[in-house]
Write an enzyme that holds these catalytic residues in place. Structure first.
Site, short mmCIF file in Angstrom:
data_model
loop_
_atom_site.label_atom_id
_atom_site.label_comp_id
_atom_site.label_asym_id
_atom_site.label_seq_id
_atom_site.Cartn_x
_atom_site.Cartn_y
_atom_site.Cartn_z
N ASP A 53 0.82 -1.21 0.00
CA ASP A 53 0.00 0.00 0.00
C ASP A 53 0.85 1.26 0.00
OD1 ASP A 53 -2.16 -1.57 -0.03
OD2 ASP A 53 -2.65 -1.36 2.10
N LEU A 99 -15.37 -26.67 -28.91
CA LEU A 99 -14.60 -27.92 -28.93
C LEU A 99 -15.55 -29.09 -29.11
CD1 LEU A 99 -12.21 -27.35 -25.90
CD2 LEU A 99 -11.61 -27.23 -28.32
N GLU A 129 -4.85 -30.50 -20.47
CA GLU A 129 -4.99 -29.46 -19.44
C GLU A 129 -6.43 -29.41 -18.96
OE1 GLU A 129 -3.69 -26.96 -22.53
OE2 GLU A 129 -5.50 -25.74 -22.51
N LYS A 131 -10.26 -28.33 -18.28
CA LYS A 131 -11.26 -27.55 -19.01
C LYS A 131 -11.98 -26.69 -17.97
CE LYS A 131 -14.99 -28.04 -22.36
NZ LYS A 131 -15.83 -27.01 -21.81
N ASP A 133 -14.36 -24.19 -16.10
CA ASP A 133 -15.79 -23.97 -16.26
C ASP A 133 -16.13 -22.53 -15.87
OD1 ASP A 133 -18.39 -24.50 -16.79
OD2 ASP A 133 -18.76 -25.74 -15.03
N TYR A 242 -5.24 -19.93 -22.04
CA TYR A 242 -4.83 -21.27 -22.48
C TYR A 242 -4.68 -21.45 -23.98
CZ TYR A 242 -9.95 -21.29 -22.60
OH TYR A 242 -11.25 -20.97 -22.81
N LYS A 314 -5.01 -31.38 -26.53
CA LYS A 314 -4.64 -30.66 -27.76
C LYS A 314 -3.41 -31.32 -28.39
CE LYS A 314 -6.39 -26.39 -25.79
NZ LYS A 314 -6.10 -25.18 -25.03
N LYS A 338 -15.26 -34.68 -21.34
CA LYS A 338 -16.17 -34.17 -20.30
C LYS A 338 -16.24 -35.14 -19.13
CE LYS A 338 -19.14 -31.23 -21.34
NZ LYS A 338 -19.28 -29.79 -21.08
N CYS A 432 -51.03 -18.72 4.57
CA CYS A 432 -49.99 -19.60 5.11
C CYS A 432 -50.45 -21.06 5.04
CB CYS A 432 -49.70 -19.21 6.57
SG CYS A 432 -48.59 -20.38 7.38
N CYS A 435 -50.89 -22.09 9.10
CA CYS A 435 -51.87 -21.48 10.01
C CYS A 435 -53.00 -20.75 9.28
CB CYS A 435 -51.17 -20.53 10.97
SG CYS A 435 -50.63 -19.00 10.19
N CYS A 450 -45.49 -15.19 6.37
CA CYS A 450 -46.61 -15.36 7.29
C CYS A 450 -46.21 -14.54 8.52
CB CYS A 450 -46.75 -16.84 7.66
SG CYS A 450 -47.78 -17.11 9.11
N CYS A 455 -47.83 -18.92 14.51
CA CYS A 455 -47.98 -19.96 13.49
C CYS A 455 -47.17 -21.18 13.93
CB CYS A 455 -47.47 -19.42 12.16
SG CYS A 455 -47.27 -20.67 10.90
S1 IVH Z 1 -9.20 -24.35 -26.14
C1 IVH Z 1 -10.18 -23.49 -30.61
N1 IVH Z 1 -8.71 -24.91 -23.64
O1 IVH Z 1 -14.36 -24.71 -23.41
C2 IVH Z 1 -10.06 -24.03 -29.24
N2 IVH Z 1 -10.90 -24.22 -24.20
O2 IVH Z 1 -16.39 -26.20 -24.86
C3 IVH Z 1 -10.09 -22.99 -28.19
N3 IVH Z 1 -12.41 -24.03 -22.26
O3 IVH Z 1 -15.08 -22.23 -25.78
C4 IVH Z 1 -10.50 -23.47 -26.86
N4 IVH Z 1 -10.95 -24.65 -20.74
O4 IVH Z 1 -14.39 -21.48 -23.41
C5 IVH Z 1 -9.65 -24.52 -24.52
N5 IVH Z 1 -8.11 -25.40 -21.46
C6 IVH Z 1 -9.02 -25.01 -22.33
C7 IVH Z 1 -10.33 -24.68 -21.93
C8 IVH Z 1 -11.25 -24.31 -22.90
C9 IVH Z 1 -12.20 -24.25 -20.96
C10 IVH Z 1 -13.70 -23.62 -22.81
C11 IVH Z 1 -13.62 -22.56 -23.88
C12 IVH Z 1 -14.30 -23.16 -25.07
C13 IVH Z 1 -15.16 -24.21 -24.45
C14 IVH Z 1 -15.51 -25.29 -25.43
#
Ligand code: IVH
Length: 698
Positions: A53, A99, A129, A131, A133, A242, A314, A338, A432, A435, A450, A455
Site C-alpha cells: 500500500d 470444442l 490441461e 477444461k 468452467d 490457455y 490438444k 467431459k 400460510c 396457520c 406469514c 404460526c
Molecule cells: S481451447 C479453438 N482450452 O471450453 C479451441 N478451451 O467447450 C479454443 N475451455 O469455448 C479453446 N478450458 O471457453 C480450450 N483449457 C481449455 C479450456 C477451454 C475451458 C472452454 C472454452 C471453449 C469451451 C468449449
C-alpha cells in the site's frame, strides 16, 4: 526485484528526495506488477499489505504530480471511474470455435485414430490441461500492451469488456511479447470465480435476502458484464489463459521455439506473467497416456479451488495442428473430455411451500428422484416466487437439474419443448399453508411471509433453531425430537423446553433412562450458556452470531433492550437500519418479553457475560475478522481467542475493522480490506504472534 522493493521502501521511509523521476516511477511499477503477479498468479505474496500500500500510494502521488508520466499499463490505471454505458460489439481476430466433446476412452481412441490417419503418424504428442468452467474471453495485446478484452459472444464477434477485464488482477496490463518477436497477439482464456469466493458471495446475498447465484460459471459471466468496473474489481475474478489464436511477428523476426508447440506457448504465457495451465498440463505421447491422465485428474476435481468440467486434449505441435485443420465448428486438433455430468433431467412433480422460522415462505420443488454426481436429489429449493416465474416452471414439466461440486442442487430451467399440455400452473398460496393467515410481501422484497408469530410452523422452527449447535446447543434435543415432542403436546414453545414432564417422556417408546438423563442434563446445562447464544437462539431476523455477540456485550441484562432506541442500536458495531429495526421490533413485542421473563424464571441466564471479558483485555476495543481457510486454528477457536482478550469479531469489512486475518483462498473481503488504509491485514502466523504479544492499535 525484492532488493528493488526494499530500496524503494527505504527511500520512502527516509524521505529521500527523488534523483531520477523516471527511474523511480519505473521501479515502483515493476515492483507493484511483480508483487501483483506473486499474489494473484502465484498465490505466494512477497510484500506485506502495508508495504504494498505504501508503494502504491507513492506511485499514485508521483503520477498525480506528473500526469504526463502516466503510462497506460501502470498498475494505477486498472482503477476505473464511472459506469460503462455500453459494451460495443467487436470482431474476434479469429473466430472462437467450440470444442468437440468426448465422454469415454472409446471416443478418445476414435479421435486419435482419425488424427493418425490424416497425419500418417504412428503416434501423436498431446498436451492435456483442465477444461475450466467459467466464461471465455479473448485478449489482444499489441506492442506489449493490453489493447482489448472481449467476451466470446457468438464466436465471430463478442462484446468489448476491456474496462472490466482490466479489473482482473491476474491479467497483466502489459507483457513483454516483443522480446519474443511478437507484435500482436490474440489469446484466449477463461474467467472464473473460485469456489470460496463464490460461497462467500452467496452467503452475503442470503444475508441480504437475495436468492443465491446458481453457480460460479454464471457468477463469472455475469460479473464480466457489470456496468460498474469497481464492482467487478470487488468480485475477486481470476483468469486462466490457455490458447494463442492469432499472432503477428515484428518485421524480420522468425517464429521462436517458444511458440512452436502449445505446451511451450503455455510456458511462455506463464513466464510473461499470465496465469496459464502450465502447472497443471501434461505432455504425453499416444492416446493411452491421455486416457490415464484424464481419469487420474478427474479424481482431483473436487479438491481444486475452482470448477472444471473436464479436460482439454490438444495436439501439441502447431505444424501438425495446421495439417489437421478444422471443421466449421471445431478444430480437429483439440478435443474436450467431459467429466461425469452433474446435470440430469427429471420431472417436477409438485411444489411444497415451507414456512421458515421468520415466517418466510419457501417454495420447494419435489422432483422424481435423480442421481447426480453421487447423490440422489428429490427436493430442490426454489427460493421465492420470482424464481418460479423467471424459470417458467410448471407442475409436470421436465426440468434440467444441476449439482455442481459442493453447490446445492438447483433447477437450471424447464424443458418447455417437451410439454404435452398436461402441465399445470404453480400457484403461490395467498395464505400460510400451516396457520392459514393471509401472507404478506413487504415492498421491495421478493419473499412472501406469514406474519403470525404463533404460526405452528414458525414456533417449531424457532425451537429447532433455539436448541441448535451454535445457539443453546442442547444436543440430545435435535430437530426430530423437537418435532416429535411438539406434535405429542409435550412442549409447545421455547419455554416449554424447560417445562417438559419427564414422567411422560419415560413412557415414550425409544427413550431409555440413559438418554433421558442425558437430555435432562443437556437442558439443565443450557441454562447457563453465555448470553450471546441465547440472543442468537431467539432467531431475531437479521441477527446472526456476530450481531448476537455485539448485542450480548452491550447490556447487563437482556431485558435492558426494552428501553433502547433505534439510534442506540445503530451506534453499535456492525448494526445497520434494517437490523436495528428488527431488534427494536422484537423487544417491543409483549409476547417476546413475556417469553424472556418466563425463561428467566425457569432458570435461563439473561445476564450479560461481558464480565468474562473485562475492559482492559489486551485486545480491548479492537475489531477482527477472519477470511479464507486457516491452517493451524479452527475459525471458532481463533474467534474465541480474540474475544477472550477483549477483542470483537465483526461480520464484514468496514472502516470499523482493525484487523483482517487472511487464510488460504481469501476472496472479496481481502480485496475490500485492501482499499481501506486503516485495516491491518495479517496472516495466520502474524495473528498468533499478535495474540501472544498484542500490538498497540494503529
Ligand atoms: S481451447 C479453438 N482450452 O471450453 C479451441 N478451451 O467447450 C479454443 N475451455 O469455448 C479453446 N478450458 O471457453 C480450450 N483449457 C481449455 C479450456 C477451454 C475451458 C472452454 C472454452 C471453449 C469451451 C468449449
Amino acid at each position: 526485484m525484492l532488493q528493488l522493493a526494499k530500496d524503494l521502501l527505504r527511500k520512502l521511509q527516509q524521505k529521500e528526495t527523488i534523483q531520477d523521476l523516471d527511474e523511480t516511477l519505473d521501479g515502483l511499477r515493476r515492483v507493484i506488477i511483480y508483487s501483483d503477479w506473486r499474489y494473484y498468479v502465484q498465490s505466494d505474496p512477497v510484500l506485506s499489505d502495508y508495504e504494498y500500500d505504501q508503494l502504491y500510494a507513492w506511485l499514485k502521488e508521483l503520477e498525480t504530480a506528473n500526469p504526463d508520466k502516466v503510462s497506460a499499463d501502470s498498475p494505477t490505471q486498472r482503477v476505473a471511474q464511472g459506469l460503462t454505458k455500453a459494451f460495443p460489439t467487436v470482431q474476434h481476430l479469429v473466430p472462437m470455435l467450440s470444442l468437440e466433446n468426448s465422454y469415454n476412452a472409446d471416443d478418445l481412441d476414435d479421435w486419435d485414430r482419425k488424427a493418425r490417419e490424416i497425419s500418417g503418424l504412428s503416434e501423436i504428442e498431446y498436451c492435456i490441461e483442465p477444461k475450466f468452467d467459467g466464461a471465455s474471453i479473448s485478449l489482444i495485446y499489441e506492442n506489449d500492451r493490453l489493447l482489448r478484452g472481449a467476451t466470446r459472444g457468438d464466436g465471430v464477434s463478442g462484446e468489448d469488456i476491456t474496462t472490466n477485464i482490466r479489473q482482473i488482477r491476474s491479467i497483466p496490463l502489459g507483457a513483454s511479447f516483443a522480446a519474443h518477436g511478437i507484435q500482436t497477439i490474440e489469446i484466449r482464456g477463461e474467467v472464473l470465480i473460485n469456489k470460496n469466493t463464490f460461497k462467500a458471495y452467496n452467503e452475503q446475498r442470503a444475508a441480504d435476502n437475495l436468492p443465491p447465484l446458481a453457480n460460479p460459471r454464471n457468477a463469472a459471466s455475469g460479473s464480466l458484464r457489470m456496468v460498474d468496473p469497481r464492482e467487478v474489481a470487488k468480485r475477486g475474478l481470476e483468469a486462466f489463459l490457455y490458447h494463442m489464436s492469432y499472432h503477428t511477428m515484428t518485421d524480420g523476426k522468425a517464429e521462436p521455439e517458444e511458440i512452436r508447440t502449445h505446451s511451450n506457448t503455455l510456458e511462455l504465457l506463464s513466464t510473461l506473467g499470465f496465469r496459464s495451465p502450465a502447472k497443471q498440463m501434461k505432455v504425453v505421447k499416444g492416446i493411452q497416456a491421455v486416457i490415464d491422465y484424464v481419469l487420474e485428474f478427474e479424481k482431483e476435481r473436487d479438491s481444486l479451488p475452482y470448477e472444471i468440467d473436464g479436460m482439454v486434449i490438444k495436439v501439441n505441435d502447431y505444424a501438425l495442428q495446421d495439417r489437421l485443420g478444422m471443421t466449421t465448428h471445431h478444430p480437429r486438433w483439440a478435443m474436450a473430455y467431459k467429466f461425469k455430468a452433474r446435470q440430469a433431467t427429471s420431472r417436477l412433480i409438485d411444489v411444497d411451500f415451507q414456512v421458515g422460522r421468520t415466517g418466510s415462505i419457501t417454495p420447494v420443488a419435489k422432483i422424481e428422484p435423480v442421481h447426480i454426481g453421487g447423490v440422489t436429489v428429490s427436493s430442490i429449493s426454489l427460493f421465492n416466487e420470482d424464481v418460479i416465474r423467471e424459470k417458467d416452471l410448471k407442475k409436470r414439466d421436465m426440468v434440467l437439474v444441476e449439482r455442481a461440486g459442493d453447490v446445492i442442487p438447483y433447477i437450471v430451467k424447464s424443458l418447455a419443448d417437451l410439454r404435452d399440455g398436461t402441465e399445470e400452473e404453480i400457484r403461490f398460496p395467498t395464505e400460510c399453508p400451516v396457520c392459514k393467515e393471509k401472507l404478506f410481501k413487504p415492498e421491495g422484497e421478493s419473499v412472501w411471509r406469514c406474519i403470525n408469530l404463533n404460526c405452528e410452523a414458525q414456533v417449531v422452527e424457532r425451537m429447532i433453531h433455539f436448541v441448535s449447535k451454535d445457539a443453546m446447543d442442547i444436543r440430545s434435543l435435535g430437530e426430530s425430537n423437537v418435532r416429535k415432542f411438539y406434535s405429542l403436546g409435550l412442549m409447545k414453545d421455547i419455554p416449554g423446553i424447560y417445562k417438559m414432564d419427564f414422567g411422560k417422556l419415560e413412557q415414550l417408546e425409544g427413550f431409555g433412562k440413559k438418554s433421558l438423563t442425558n437430555l435432562q442434563s443437556a437442558i439443565e446445562q443450557s441454562k447457563t450458556q453465555p448470553l450471546h447464544r441465547l440472543v442468537f437462539g431467539l432467531g431475531i431476523r437479521y441477527v446472526g452470531e456476530t450481531t448476537a455477540k455485539t448485542l450480548a456485550n452491550a447490556v447487563n441484562h437482556l431485558l435492558d433492550f426494552r428501553d433502547w432506541t433505534e439510534e442506540q442500536l445503530l451506534a453499535l458495531e456492525d448494526i445497520g437500519p434494517k437490523v436495528a429495526g428488527s431488534i427494536k421490533q422484537f423487544f417491543q413485542t409483549d409476547d417476546n418479553i413475556d417469553m424472556l421473563k418466563e425463561l428467566e424464571t425457569l432458570g435461563v441466564n439473561l445476564k450479560s457475560t461481558r464480565a468474562d471479558h473485562p475492559a482492559g483485555g489486551s485486545l480491548d476495543g479492537q475489531t477482527f475478522l477472519f477470511t479464507g481457510t486457516l491452517n493451524k486454528l479452527k475459525r471458532s477457536d481463533a474467534e474465541a481467542m480474540v474475544e477472550e482478550q477483549g477483542g470483537k469479531i465483526l461480520s464484514g469489512v468496514s472502516s470499523k475493522l482493525n484487523f483482517l486475518i487472511v487464510g488460504e483462498d481469501a476472496g472479496s473481503k481481502l480485496e475490500k480490506a485492501k482499499k481501506i488504509n486503516t485495516i491491518r491485514i495479517l496472516s495466520e502466523d502474524d495473528f498468533l504472534n499478535l495474540i501472544q504479544s498484542p500490538a498497540t492499535p494503529q
